[in-house]
Design a protein around this motif. Structure first.
Motif, PDB file in Angstrom:
ATOM      1  N   ASN A 234       0.840  -1.207   0.000  1.00  0.00           N
ATOM      2  CA  ASN A 234       0.000   0.000   0.000  1.00  0.00           C
ATOM      3  C   ASN A 234       0.876   1.258   0.000  1.00  0.00           C
ATOM      4  OD1 ASN A 234      -0.184  -1.182   3.123  1.00  0.00           O
ATOM      5  ND2 ASN A 234       0.352   0.979   2.996  1.00  0.00           N
ATOM      6  N   CYS A 235       0.227   2.387  -0.220  1.00  0.00           N
ATOM      7  CA  CYS A 235       0.919   3.691  -0.253  1.00  0.00           C
ATOM      8  C   CYS A 235       1.677   3.907   1.059  1.00  0.00           C
ATOM      9  CB  CYS A 235      -0.124   4.793  -0.451  1.00  0.00           C
ATOM     10  SG  CYS A 235       0.495   6.469  -0.246  1.00  0.00           S
ATOM     11  N   CYS A 236       2.824   4.572   0.970  1.00  0.00           N
ATOM     12  CA  CYS A 236       3.654   4.804   2.169  1.00  0.00           C
ATOM     13  C   CYS A 236       3.191   6.033   2.937  1.00  0.00           C
ATOM     14  CB  CYS A 236       5.119   4.958   1.773  1.00  0.00           C
ATOM     15  SG  CYS A 236       5.483   6.549   0.986  1.00  0.00           S
ATOM     16  N   GLY A 237       2.240   6.766   2.385  1.00  0.00           N
ATOM     17  CA  GLY A 237       1.745   7.960   3.075  1.00  0.00           C
ATOM     18  C   GLY A 237       2.481   9.231   2.702  1.00  0.00           C
ATOM     19  N   ALA A 238       3.512   9.098   1.892  1.00  0.00           N
ATOM     20  CA  ALA A 238       4.335  10.239   1.443  1.00  0.00           C
ATOM     21  C   ALA A 238       4.697  11.139   2.629  1.00  0.00           C
ATOM     22  CB  ALA A 238       3.624  10.993   0.331  1.00  0.00           C
ATOM     23  N   THR A 239       4.686  12.441   2.425  1.00  0.00           N
ATOM     24  CA  THR A 239       4.991  13.317   3.558  1.00  0.00           C
ATOM     25  C   THR A 239       3.704  13.805   4.210  1.00  0.00           C
ATOM     26  OG1 THR A 239       5.184  15.114   1.970  1.00  0.00           O
ATOM     27  CG2 THR A 239       7.237  14.149   2.747  1.00  0.00           C
ATOM     28  N   GLU A 240       2.567  13.239   3.777  1.00  0.00           N
ATOM     29  CA  GLU A 240       1.293  13.772   4.254  1.00  0.00           C
ATOM     30  C   GLU A 240       0.761  13.078   5.506  1.00  0.00           C
ATOM     31  OE1 GLU A 240       0.598  16.542   2.799  1.00  0.00           O
ATOM     32  OE2 GLU A 240       2.281  16.075   1.492  1.00  0.00           O
TER      33      GLU A 240
ATOM     34  N   ASN B  72      -1.335  11.943  11.845  1.00  0.00           N
ATOM     35  CA  ASN B  72      -1.386  10.993  12.952  1.00  0.00           C
ATOM     36  C   ASN B  72      -0.049  10.292  13.039  1.00  0.00           C
ATOM     37  OD1 ASN B  72      -4.036  10.950  14.086  1.00  0.00           O
ATOM     38  ND2 ASN B  72      -4.763  10.153  12.136  1.00  0.00           N
ATOM     39  N   LEU B  73       0.319   9.898  14.227  1.00  0.00           N
ATOM     40  CA  LEU B  73       1.609   9.228  14.383  1.00  0.00           C
ATOM     41  C   LEU B  73       1.489   7.713  14.184  1.00  0.00           C
ATOM     42  CD1 LEU B  73       4.650   9.633  15.318  1.00  0.00           C
ATOM     43  CD2 LEU B  73       3.835   8.956  17.564  1.00  0.00           C
TER      44      LEU B  73
ATOM     45  N   PHE C 230      -5.267  13.737   0.782  1.00  0.00           N
ATOM     46  CA  PHE C 230      -4.329  12.664   0.428  1.00  0.00           C
ATOM     47  C   PHE C 230      -4.581  11.432   1.281  1.00  0.00           C
ATOM     48  CE2 PHE C 230      -0.453  10.260   0.538  1.00  0.00           C
ATOM     49  CZ  PHE C 230       0.136  10.434  -0.695  1.00  0.00           C
ATOM     50  N   VAL C 231      -4.670  11.666   2.588  1.00  0.00           N
ATOM     51  CA  VAL C 231      -4.878  10.557   3.518  1.00  0.00           C
ATOM     52  C   VAL C 231      -6.218   9.874   3.247  1.00  0.00           C
ATOM     53  CG1 VAL C 231      -5.311  10.049   5.956  1.00  0.00           C
ATOM     54  CG2 VAL C 231      -3.321  11.403   5.294  1.00  0.00           C
TER      55      VAL C 231
ATOM     56  N   GLY D 145      -5.973   2.537  -0.571  1.00  0.00           N
ATOM     57  CA  GLY D 145      -4.716   1.890  -0.200  1.00  0.00           C
ATOM     58  C   GLY D 145      -3.550   2.386  -1.040  1.00  0.00           C
ATOM     59  N   ARG D 146      -3.856   3.130  -2.071  1.00  0.00           N
ATOM     60  CA  ARG D 146      -2.818   3.703  -2.942  1.00  0.00           C
ATOM     61  C   ARG D 146      -3.139   5.170  -3.164  1.00  0.00           C
ATOM     62  NH1 ARG D 146      -0.825  -0.899  -6.441  1.00  0.00           N
ATOM     63  NH2 ARG D 146      -0.381  -2.399  -4.789  1.00  0.00           N
ATOM     64  N   GLY D 147      -2.135   5.923  -3.583  1.00  0.00           N
ATOM     65  CA  GLY D 147      -2.368   7.317  -3.910  1.00  0.00           C
ATOM     66  C   GLY D 147      -3.157   7.422  -5.204  1.00  0.00           C
ATOM     67  N   PHE D 148      -3.881   8.528  -5.376  1.00  0.00           N
ATOM     68  CA  PHE D 148      -4.641   8.751  -6.610  1.00  0.00           C
ATOM     69  C   PHE D 148      -4.472  10.220  -6.969  1.00  0.00           C
ATOM     70  CE2 PHE D 148      -9.113   9.336  -8.506  1.00  0.00           C
ATOM     71  CZ  PHE D 148      -8.644   9.098  -9.780  1.00  0.00           C
TER      72      PHE D 148
END
Lengths: 333, 198
Positions: A41-47, A52-53, B127-128, B135-138
């Motif tokens: 899954n996405c790593c969350g980038a810098t966002e 949330n921690l 984004f979140v 589960g992935r960015g769009f």
């Protein structure tokens, strides 16, 4: 054959698909096998980290936990994107440095039937693996079309050499790894002191003026030193410098044309691969002219420009926006 | 060298709720923040590529933290302007995890609803939201939602870029979804619960 686990990251499926294509093209000559983590899954980038921690670290750690299931002798998890690399490395590092965080993240992972013991995997960036595992000598042996005559600005960006938890790079601010690699490919590497300056990160989205200044600094710096193109190691850097170069030019009234290619694309070219195998032509600032210096012909693609010329047309809102700024900013050179 | 805050908490010398603002921020930061070690040298602000756009340099912000100026700190645009380039982090003589402290301050500001710059939190939250759904960015969904709300005037100027990205196949029109979304959702649900109760 060396086997590694791969965390591709979202951008390799979209904005940086040229990175994915060119990476695939050089695996076989370099005798590397990459096994993609299933259902990553996405790593969350810098966002996500800024909201949330524990959820942010759990999101990252799910990938680490999934990777462990596929280890089978391979200990290294490779990420081609600098932001993904940093997030994965950061989660691994902080779960160790602060055991309380590690415990909570594992409690969360348990809700999905997963767990990750920090330190199990060696998280590394693609450039690191190519330079320190494959080695410059092995890469040199595969070069059939040296990039001689092509002036390249080596751009490493910030999240790769910094914060560098495991002390992998020669320097935090002026690392030479990318430069060394490009030289081995035969390229005429220019002296580029801005190599680890910031591309603006997410500021292109939330504070464009700040981002345009940072982009301009990098592009102008490469242009003034005579670079034909810039080589990058990160999808975010590529996106900001390539896709927003036009808007940046509009903002400052400049006329820069600096193609931004992934270092893997240049490796592919040096290995004698065809440009279309390497995703060349998908960059918005065309590298066609630059690549003529090494005798590579890229088929001309129709440039996505507006048909109507500016002078003849109606006033565009983008101009209104520019005049609306309180302080006209001068291009930073 | 003073004992690290969380070590003091772990050792039972103080309770988390008694901590001052500085300690609270330190506790909420991933890793050992070393925030207490700041010597106010200003290397951070001097190294920052975006300092000119910040309300306060990191050094000033840390002084404010120490002075307990909670509201002023959480209203500052500084953490939102931070580009996470880690220049300050590698130059800090005290090895303060500055970028990670900025992440902590963002999350505290969102929780306290005390932030001036309204576009950055919206961008992060959108984004979140995408990640929690797919589960992935769009990128297309994110960009269009964000620009329509905050930068509608930027859209005409950006049209050639968006057109280029789509025609060159660099911006898929539909999101990709991971297979085990229920698993990811369960993990995030437990994680959010842990965040609130710890």
């Amino acid at each position: 054959m060396n086997k590694y686990l791969l965390y591709p990251g979202c951008s390799l499926e979209s904005s940086a698909k040229a990175y994915a294509e060119s990476l695939n093209a050089i695996l076989e000559p370099l005798d590397i096998q990459l096994e993609e983590i299933e259902d990553w899954n996405c790593c969350g980038a810098t966002e996500y980290l800024g909201i949330n921690l524990i959820p942010a670290y759990s999101l990252i750690a799910r990938n680490l936990a999934l990777a462990v299931k596929q280890m089978d002798g391979a200990h290294t998890l490779v990420a081609p994107c600098s932001a993904c690399y940093l997030n994965l490395a950061k989660a691994d590092h902080y779960m160790q440095e602060r055991p309380a965080l590690g415990t909570k993240v594992n409690e969360a992972l348990a809700a999905g039937g997963l767990e990750y013991k920090p330190g199990t995997l060696d998280v590394r960036h693609l450039l690191d693996v190519l330079i320190y595992d494959v080695g410059l000598d092995a890469i040199k042996k595969k070069v059939t079309r040296p990039l001689s005559g092509l002036k390249v600005a080596p751009y490493m960006g910030c999240m790769l050499p910094r914060p560098d938890y495991k002390h992998r790079w020669s320097d935090h601010e002026h690392p030479t790894e990318l430069e060394d690699l490009l030289r081995v490919l035969g390229a005429d590497v220019i002296d580029y002191p801005l190599t680890t300056s910031c591309c603006g990160g997410h500021m292109t989205q939330i504070g464009p003026e700040t981002a345009f200044e940072l982009i301009c600094r990098l592009v102008a710096g490469a242009d003034e030193r005579g670079a034909h193109l810039m080589a990058t190691v990160c999808p975010m850097c590529q996106l900001n410098l390539d896709a927003y170069q036009g808007e940046m030019n509009g903002y400052f009234g400049t006329d820069y044309h600096m193609p931004i290619l992934f270092f893997t694309q240049l490796m592919g070219l040096a290995f004698g691969k065809d440009p279309d195998e390497l995703g060349i032509g998908t960059e918005l600032v065309s590298s066609r002219q630059a690549l003529m210096h090494i005798g590579v012909e890229v088929p001309a693609a129709p440039e996505p420009t507006a048909r109507r010329k500016k002078e003849e047309g109606l006033p565009m809102p983008s101009r209104l926006l520019r005049n609306g700024h309180k302080h006209e900013k001068e291009a930073v050179r | 060298m003073p004992q690290m805050t969380d070590e003091r908490v772990r050792a039972g010398l103080m309770r988390e709720e008694d901590l001052s603002l500085l300690h609270e921020v330190s506790m909420k930061t991933a890793g050992v923040s070393r925030l207490e070690m700041c010597i106010q040298c200003g290397t951070c602000g001097g190294s920052c590529p975006a300092a000119a756009d910040m309300d306060h340099t990191p050094r000033m912000l840390f002084a404010m933290l120490r002075a307990g100026m909670r509201e002023e700190v959480l209203r500052s645009n500084t953490p939102w302007i931070c580009v996470s380039c880690y220049h300050c982090v590698v130059r800090c003589p005290q090895e303060v995890h500055i970028a990670d402290v900025m992440y902590t301050l963002k999350s505290m500001a969102i929780r306290a609803k005390l932030y001036q710059d309204s576009t950055a939190p919206h961008f992060s939250q959108t984004f979140v939201g995408m990640v929690e759904t797919f589960g992935r960015g769009f990128e297309l969904g994110l960009a269009s939602r964000h620009y329509l709300r905050y930068f509608p005037l930027r859209l005409p100027g950006m049209a050639p870029m968006g057109f280029g990205m789509i025609t060159k196949g660099r911006m898929p029109l539909a999101p990709r979804k991971i297979k085990h979304m229920t698993q990811l959702k369960a993990i995030l649900k437990r994680a959010k619960h842990l965040e609130l109760t710890s």
